[in-house]
Design an enzyme around this catalytic site. Structure first.
Site, PDB file in Angstrom:
ATOM      1  CB  CYS A1137      -0.992  -0.042   1.161  1.00  0.00           C
ATOM      2  SG  CYS A1137      -2.388   1.070   0.891  1.00  0.00           S
ATOM      3  CG  HIS A1262      -3.521  -3.472   3.242  1.00  0.00           C
ATOM      4  ND1 HIS A1262      -2.482  -2.886   3.934  1.00  0.00           N
ATOM      5  CD2 HIS A1262      -4.179  -2.455   2.635  1.00  0.00           C
ATOM      6  CE1 HIS A1262      -2.515  -1.569   3.753  1.00  0.00           C
ATOM      7  NE2 HIS A1262      -3.529  -1.283   2.977  1.00  0.00           N
ATOM      8  CD  GLU A1264      -0.688  -5.407   5.649  1.00  0.00           C
ATOM      9  OE1 GLU A1264      -0.921  -4.191   5.706  1.00  0.00           O
ATOM     10  OE2 GLU A1264      -0.677  -6.042   4.553  1.00  0.00           O
TER      11      GLU A1264
END
Length: 1297
Positions: A1137, A1262, A1264
């Protein structure tokens, strides 16, 4: 001053919108072009090298063609004398890049307006009003005039009010001219006390007193003594609220005395870096739960974006400033307005009753306000998981004949929950001699008198005072302050904070006296030590302005060194502005004028100003029953589905990040088709647990027009039927926030308020075992104005908004409204807590036919409501429910429709058991819920319901099928037969129209068209690997932990979840701030891996990730470190990002990255938060080894993610190089340009790339945030603890074997 041109400021569709506004005003404008202009205030002329550096720094955003603008120049800049958040962040970057001659950077927008005939001065004024916000901006006619931005004004002196010779009259005049909103008895109190002191009050003392003692801050009405219908009442309103705590104190750790309430949470491993080593690890302890809900109604009526934005920001600060430091976690935002009247989409019930000129109309509030609230949460890094939106504006029967009731003064509600350590729940003692500190941004001349202004009905104060009382936001600054608070609480018993408050209404004039008073001290303050960006302000303006993102703290002298080091590392500005004294006296010295603007005993300021006494009379209105003439069922269905209160809310949801933290277990979007119908919001307490927290909302405000008590009881009841969908256990675990909005003083409303507070505080909540430890009131919900000599007013109904918070035992057990077609034969069961009464008063049905009706729904039986909650808890815990949806606005019809939308299936219902009145059965809004259960468990479910006293009100009402049919029968008669897709499309019309007005209309149209596709299979998964296999396990077992640098810059907010993912894969994750690298405290040589995390570095001011990258490129020592790291062959790097954008701008330092594109503004021109399907491509990326061909959803949260290539050849070269790692695909698995499947419009759907050797990978989505299965908005059954994206992190560990 140096002037540097920037990129174009407006896309084609934004220009078209401006031209349309000009046409509506009959202006002969034919063309508009706009570009950014940068102004540099320099201490000395720049040499050629520095100038080149500055020009590169100010080249950001989409690449532009050379263009010579034509037409009339109108330069829009921030208001001279102010410093914009853009300026402070851009100046930070310039200085971090070594441009020390740059004193300040500022940005304006140069508009070039072409017209078919010369514009008159009146017409030019109209154009100016269209292109600028008069609150915060100024317009100049030439570029050089921008020098005014850097002019320094001389400080203005304070003034005195001469009461010693002028008496009470002098103070009465000051009360009006300063907008103090002092009551008569307060004027007497001040005259008496200053006469005793033998001196005249200074203007600053009066403003401080007015703020500290305003209705907004002191809650005078809630603390007043009451006489109703001549009978003295035994309790104040606040006492009745406190009664809920006295009867059920269970699980409450802090109530009524701090910035937020605290209840007991779960024991979990809180994940954060060790304060000494900076290595992330789990700390096993209690994570207690903070809760707070605020309103920001007045500022949102005047200026919706900053009003809503600073509303969310203020509530976040309340959570951070609880105890001696809390951690905000998840947010909510809600709005109530008058009718939208969308141009070209006006609805039959939307009459135009007019409005005053100074407030914004409902449509503009809802186009701008939600963006402000979302933008603050996004940039701060808090997921926004909950909300509501209601419109109401109608002429109703009143005791005086007829009156207009509605929300010209809107409700803007901002709330949330967080966590706090056990030892930090209570504030400490302030030692005498403690440093009194302002942490955060500088003082600016904005938001003056906000507390007093909020306490008046809209339209009572002079217009310029109204405008003065709105603030502006800088969320990235607040994030830095919160990082300081986090570092402090992470020190445990060594936390340097003794006492902390946020700065809100009244600015530091309220916060600093409150700080020392609550700590039972006095204070000696130095006015000129307050950080100040506007030297021309008077002492009153410096002391009383409401500049945002500030906290006040007390820190003992021996802890100052530790506190200073934390602030420097986080680049959070602070100043010591005073010292705590034994004597309870307040002194403010002004070194510039060498005088003492404030010198008064604390008890005059915060002593006991006169207590209010309210006399109220009960007025009951006989409202006629609903007439059914002309109500045809199919049309009624369409109208109700279009009512904004009922209609789809996607336009309010996808603008807000819902995945940041990686702890979100249930957001608004449900199932494979991502339909926004979730009952409640749920978060996990940490990454190592299934314990968590939940929050839900309840409000039924129009009901108050018929029955004050019923409206309040329904709000409590609805919050319960919403939160019952998750695994809580004992109802005493639920704590409520009550936010009361009332047009106090309006005939009948004061007695109604008392009735409503009594209904919940003395009766319903104690009966249910519920506590209300927190809340807020806003007592001036009325708008008055004069239109062509006629006095007009719109008065809000009494509005109670309830938010329920609870500890969750197991977040995996949360049930959604998604009907399941893959579970064999099932049935739908309605639990009707209205027990067949089917009352239609104040329902959505009544509203869309411009009626109110007579009898509303109500909670007739508290015991039955508790039985309902207990039954649902038993069924949730035993996994007996496949789907659950509460019954609310729009009644049973809407409940069934939303469940069908989420399940993408057909419904076949029979309502014969609900009575003969079909309209009443389908559209009543009595409390209850519909559940889907397997047929072989139906008897067991019905017996659980019966055991909890619900047998008589539980009805099996039908079944589902895998069709597009939505059919409702009554016995053998078909009363409604519709296509589910058609209903789904009608339900989506409001969100489509709002998106098309606000965002890129082409994108809005594509999303709307996609909803018409009944053959859409929804999100799906196809993996090339076994999701439940941990390929890192053998390496973890060996005990070696490679070192991973978790890199962040100021404004980054996704680093903790990134550290948690790498930690789980067997890495030693270390917290590294860019300031550590620039000061030499950290060196990248020691690390095997580096990850640049997501967020808003520097608030994205010089292009997303570009400022961060340039602070590396233009700093010799940082550049050298990064270049050496990327060139070391045993390292790997990841950018996600904001980190992806940052690394793409460092490509000159990264071997094999020369073809990488830039990332620019999304095609929709909106921040996009989506759960998007992607496919992993075949590449050499170390992260994607063995994953090629896999297709699975992933969190997307960005505003600038569109890949920008130089030309077709560049794109072809990228494709030929084999470096494309991830692409967006549609639900059939094809790479797509269709929005929102491709949420940013990237060519060839590219959203992740790698280098030629695969060591460095960048991606916009994303992974994570979804490494745990439970953190996915939807996941297929069969996934264990780890979600599909955990494989990426395991691959990184395996790669270092």
């Amino acid at each position: 001053m140096r002037i540097l041109r920037g990129s174009p400021a407006l896309s084609e569709f934004r220009v078209n919108k401006l031209l349309e506004l000009c046409r509506e005003q009959d202006l002969p404008v034919t063309g508009i072009y706009a570009e950014f202009m940068h102004f540099a205030d320099l201490t000395s002329e720049l040499d050629a090298e520095a100038l080149e550096k500055l020009e590169k720094l100010l080249t950001y955003g989409p690449t532009i063609e050379e263009h010579e603008p034509q037409g009339l120049l109108l330069l829009v800049t921030p208001r001279p004398g102010t410093i914009s958040p853009w300026s402070s962040k851009a100046t930070d970057i310039a200085q971090n890049c070594g441009l020390n001659a740059v004193k300040r950077l500022e940005r304006g927008t140069a508009y070039y307006v072409e017209s078919s005939s010369e514009l008159s001065s009146v017409q030019i004024d109209i154009v100016k009003s269209i292109i600028h916000d008069r609150m915060m901006e100024a317009v100049f006619g030439d570029l050089e005039a921008a020098a005014a931005l850097f002019s320094v004004a001389q400080p203005a002196p304070m003034t005195q009010v001469d009461i010693l010779s002028g008496g009470r009259l002098a103070l009465e005049e000051a009360n009006v001219s300063l907008g103090l909103a002092l009551a008569e008895d307060e004027i007497d109190y001040l005259v008496e006390n200053f006469t005793k002191l033998g001196r005249n009050p200074n203007d600053i003392e009066l403003m401080m007193f007015a703020q500290a003692n305003s209705e907004h801050c002191r809650h005078k009405i809630f603390n007043a003594d009451w006489t109703i219908d001549g009978v003295e009442q035994p309790k104040s309103l606040f006492k009745m609220i406190k009664n809920t705590f006295e009867t059920t104190p269970d699980h409450v750790l802090s109530a009524y005395k701090d910035n937020a309430a605290v209840m007991t949470g779960s024991k979990v491993g809180r994940f954060f870096p060790d304060p000494e080593t900076r290595q992330y690890n789990y700390h096993h302890e209690d994570a207690h739960i903070l809760m707070k809900v605020e309103t920001h109604n007045h500022p949102t009526a005047i200026s919706p974006w900053p009003g809503a934005s600073t509303g969310s920001g203020g509530e976040i600060r309340d959570e951070g400033a609880t105890g001696i430091g809390g951690k905000p976690k998840a947010g909510l935002v809600g709005f109530t307005t008058s009718n939208l009247r969308i141009p070209g989409f006006e609805q039959p019930w939307e009459t135009d009753f007019g409005k005053p000129g100074r407030i914004v109309n409902a449509l503009d509030i809802m186009l701008e306000g939600p963006l402000g609230g979302a933008a603050f949460n996004n940039e701060f890094g808090r997921p926004n998981l909950l909300g509501y939106f209601r419109t109401y504006e109608e002429k109703v029967t009143s005791h005086a004949g007829e009156e207009v009731r509605g929300y010209h003064k809107p409700i803007m509600i901002a709330g949330g929950m967080g966590n706090i350590r056990d030892e930090h729940v209570q504030k400490k003692e302030i030692p005498v001699g403690a440093s009194l500190i302002v942490l955060g941004g500088p003082a600016m001349n904005i938001g003056l008198g906000g507390g007093a202004a909020s306490s008046m009905a809209s339209g009572q104060s002079a217009e310029d005072l109204d405008f003065a009382s709105v603030q502006r936001e800088n969320p990235e600054m607040e994030r830095r302050c919160q990082e300081v608070i986090d570092r402090c609480w992470q020190l445990g018993d060594n936390n340097p904070i003794a006492f902390i408050h946020d700065v809100g209404a009244g600015g530091i004039s309220n916060a600093l006296p409150e700080l020392v008073n609550d700590g039972e001290r006095g204070g000696k303050f130095q006015l000129r030590d307050v950080p100040n960006d506007e030297p021309g302000m008077s002492p009153l303006e410096i002391w009383c302005n409401e500049s945002q993102e500030r906290y006040v703290l007390a820190v003992a002298p021996e802890n100052m060194a530790a506190f200073d080091a934390i602030c420097k590392r986080e680049r959070a500005p602070y100043a010591v502005v005073g010292v705590a004294t034994e004597e309870r006296h307040l002194t403010l010295e002004d070194a510039h004028f060498d005088n003492t603007p404030i010198d008064m005993p604390m008890d005059i300021l915060l002593g006991k100003p006169p207590k209010m006494h309210r006399e109220a009379t009960t007025l009951k209105v006989d409202s006629p029953a609903m007439t059914r003439d002309g109500i045809e069922l199919n049309e009624a269905v369409d109208r109700v589905l279009r009512l904004p209160t009922v209609a789809e809310k996607t336009f309010l949801i996808t603008i807000g990040d819902r995945t940041v933290t990686g702890l979100v277990a249930r957001d608004q979007m449900v199932g494979p088709w991502q339909v926004p119908v979730a009952n409640c919001a749920v978060t996990a307490a940490s990454y190592d647990t299934y314990h968590g927290e939940a929050m839900s909302m309840g409000e039924r405000t129009p009901v108050a027009l018929l029955d004050f008590g019923a409206s309040a009881r329904l709000a409590v009841g609805e919050s319960l039927t919403n939160i019952a969908a998750t695994d809580i256990g004992d109802i005493k675990r639920i704590k409520l926030s009550a936010n009361w909005m009332s047009p106090a003083g309006h005939p009948g409303e004061d007695a109604g308020l008392y009735e409503a507070v009594k209904a919940v505080g003395e009766e319903l909540c104690p009966a249910l075992g519920l506590t209300i430890p927190v809340g807020k009131d806003s007592m001036s919900m009325k708008t008055k104005w004069n239109e062509n000599g006629e006095e007009k007013e719109v008065t809000s109904p009494l509005s109670l908004i309830i938010t329920a918070f609870a500890r969750v035992e197991d977040v995996r057990k949360t049930i959604t409204p998604q009907l399941r077609t893959d579970k064999g034969e099932t049935s739908l069961v309605l639990v009707d807590l209205g027990n067949g009464k089917n009352r239609l008063g104040a329902t959505a049905l009544a509203q869309v036919y411009k009626q109110l009706g007579d009898k509303p729904a109500d909670v007739d039986n508290a015991e039955q409501l508790k039985g309902f909650f207990d039954a649902m808890q038993a069924l949730v815990r035993q996994d007996k429910l496949l789907a659950y949806h509460d019954k609310g606005d729009g009644g049973l019809l809407v409940t069934l429709a939303e469940m069908a939308f989420a399940g993408h299936c057909g419904v076949n219902a029979n309502i014969a058991a609900l009575g003969d009145d079909v309209l009443a059965a389908l559209f009543n809004e009595e409390l209850g819920a519909v559940v889907q259960v397997k047929n072989d468990e139906l008897d067991s479910v019905l017996s659980t319901l019966a055991a909890n006293g619900l047998e008589a009100c539980s009805h099996v009402i039908g079944a589902i099928d895998a069709s597009d049919n939505f059919v409702i029968r009554s016995g053998d008669v078909v009363v409604l037969e519709r296509s589910r897709t058609d209903l789904r499309v009608i339900w989506a019309e409001t969100t489509h129209k709002m998106q098309a007005l606000r965002d890129n209309p082409a994108c809005a149209d594509q999303e709307f068209e996609a909803k018409k596709d009944n053959s859409d299979p929804g999100l799906n998964v196809s993996l090339s690997y076994e999701v439940n296999e941990d390929i890192a396990a053998p390496y973890i077992a060996k005990g070696a932990k490679p070192k991973m640098a978790i890199l962040r810059e100021q404004g980054v907010n996704s680093h903790v979840e990134m550290a948690a993912a790498f930690d789980r894969a067997g890495f030693e994750a270390t917290d590294i701030h860019m300031s550590d690298i620039l000061t030499g405290q950290a060196v990248l040589d020691e690390y095997h891996g580096l990850v640049a995390c997501g967020g808003f570095s520097y608030g994205d001011v010089l292009g997303a990730g570009e400022g961060w990258a340039k602070s590396v490129l233009f700093n010799a020592q940082a550049r050298e470190q990064f270049q050496a790291f990327f060139n070391r062959e045993n390292t790997f790097s990841l950018g996600v990002c904001n980190g992806c954008q940052m690394l793409s701008n460092l490509k000159e330092l990264i071997p094999g990255a020369d073809l990488w594109p830039r990332f620019v503004r999304n095609e929709s021109e909106r921040f996009e938060a989506r759960f998007s399907l992607v496919e992993v491509q075949k590449s050499d990326s170390v992260f994607f080894d063995g994953m090629a061909g896999s297709r699975m959803p992933i969190a997307v949260s960005h505003g600038e993610g569109r890949v920008e290539v130089r030309d077709a050849q560049h794109l072809a070269a990228i494709e030929a190089s084999g470096t494309v790692a991830v692409r967006f695909v549609d639900n059939l698995g094809n790479p797509t340009q269709q929005y929102p499947n491709n949420p940013n419009g990237s060519p060839n759907a590219i959203t992740g790339l790698t280098t030629k050797d695969g060591r460095v990978t960048i991606m916009m989505p994303h992974p994570e945030r979804v490494f745990r299965t439970v953190a996915n908005s939807w996941a297929p059954e069969g996934w264990g603890e780890n979600g599909a994206w955990m494989r990426m992190f395991q691959n990184a560990r395996k790669n270092l074997a």
